[in-house]
Design a protein around this motif. Structure first.
Motif, short mmCIF file in Angstrom:
data_model
loop_
_atom_site.label_atom_id
_atom_site.label_comp_id
_atom_site.label_asym_id
_atom_site.label_seq_id
_atom_site.Cartn_x
_atom_site.Cartn_y
_atom_site.Cartn_z
N UNK A 63 1.06 -1.50 0.14
CA UNK A 63 -0.34 -0.14 -0.21
C UNK A 63 0.44 1.26 -0.09
N UNK A 64 0.67 2.28 -1.00
CA UNK A 64 1.70 2.89 -0.80
C UNK A 64 3.06 2.89 -1.28
N UNK A 65 3.38 2.32 -1.98
CA UNK A 65 4.88 1.35 -2.43
C UNK A 65 5.59 2.94 -1.15
N UNK A 96 19.86 -0.98 -10.46
CA UNK A 96 18.63 0.08 -11.16
C UNK A 96 17.51 -0.19 -9.90
N UNK A 97 17.20 0.92 -8.85
CA UNK A 97 15.72 0.99 -8.28
C UNK A 97 15.53 1.74 -8.28
N UNK A 98 13.96 1.03 -8.67
CA UNK A 98 12.48 2.60 -9.35
C UNK A 98 11.55 2.35 -7.62
N UNK A 99 11.24 3.64 -7.72
CA UNK A 99 10.26 3.71 -6.96
C UNK A 99 9.10 4.21 -7.76
N UNK A 100 8.34 3.72 -7.99
CA UNK A 100 6.97 4.25 -9.39
C UNK A 100 5.48 4.27 -8.16
#
Length: 255
Positions: A63-65, A96-100
């Motif tokens: 919930x909510x990244x 590479x780490x991605x938060x979306x």
């Protein structure tokens, strides 16, 4: 359940053979290129809007990244987000780490409501797990948003980047296109970049530029995907006009 079972039958007849071939290709030597943190919202389909395939990236949804800051734990082994970071970045050597994040995020909408003291009272936290979860792990995002409020949503915010010596400036929704909750969602997405950098087991790789942290944001109302450009200091829509420049920025700063 009827729809889900029918979907399984459709998969068997249409997609199964193709997917089996892909599974065989990555079974022994999977080489995912990114760890992708996003929300569990049913409208978020990250493999579809990034055109990723089997074996391409590890996906973590909640919930909510939220990626909790390591300061919340006596050690770094007590929740799934840091575990995913270790499996991805240390075990699988992903760089590479991605938060979306995304618009109309129900968890972020609840976070926004926590400005009402009664809504976030200790009694209500005991009754409502989402409020407790957000109060434990997401209040720094709300505090940054409140700083932004005090400037009439005008002045940029400062976030820590991959190391304590690195920071980036962020102009949040400078064109004033989005609702207050969505401004908070963008701030919250960037706050998770800072939280990822708090984990000690990533420290050496972050300091030596072996891991790079990115922020993206999905507007569910328009279908547009935004990338946070540290060069532009804002979320920039990924389209034909910006694509080459964003690719150049990624290659210059994050490869």
């Amino acid at each position: 359940m009827d729809r889900i079972l029918r979907g399984v039958m459709k998969y068997r007849h249409i997609d199964k053979a193709k997917m089996l071939q892909q599974f065989l290709q990555v079974r022994d030597t999977p080489t995912p290129k990114a760890v992708f943190f996003t929300c569990m919202d049913s409208r978020m389909l990250p493999t579809r809007f990034t055109d990723m395939n089997i074996g391409d990236m590890l996906i973590v949804r909640n919930p909510g990244n939220v990626i909790p800051n390591s300061q919340h734990f006596q050690d770094e082994l007590t929740t799934n987000e840091p575990t995913a970071l270790e499996l991805g970045c240390i075990v699988n050597n992903i760089r590479h780490v991605i938060v979306c994040g995304h618009s109309d995020c129900k968890a972020v909408n609840e976070l926004y409501k926590l400005q009402d003291r009664e809504f976030g009272s200790p009694e209500n936290r005991k009754l409502f797990p989402v409020r407790s979860y957000l109060c434990t792990h997401a209040l720094p995002s709300l505090e940054k948003f409140q700083q932004f409020q005090l400037t009439d949503y005008q002045k940029p915010l400062l976030f820590q980047a991959e190391t304590p010596m690195k920071h980036f400036v962020a102009h949040i929704d400078p064109d004033n296109k989005f609702a207050f909750e969505d401004k908070l969602s963008q701030i919250h997405t960037l706050q998770q970049v800072q939280n990822i950098a708090s984990y000690g087991f990533l420290k050496k790789r972050l300091e030596t530029d072996q891991i790079h942290i990115h922020a993206m944001w999905f507007d569910i109302y328009t279908g547009e995907i935004y990338y946070f450009s540290r060069q532009a200091k804002r979320f920039v829509v990924i389209d034909e006009n910006n694509f080459d420049r964003l690719v150049g920025e990624v290659e210059r700063y994050h490869m």
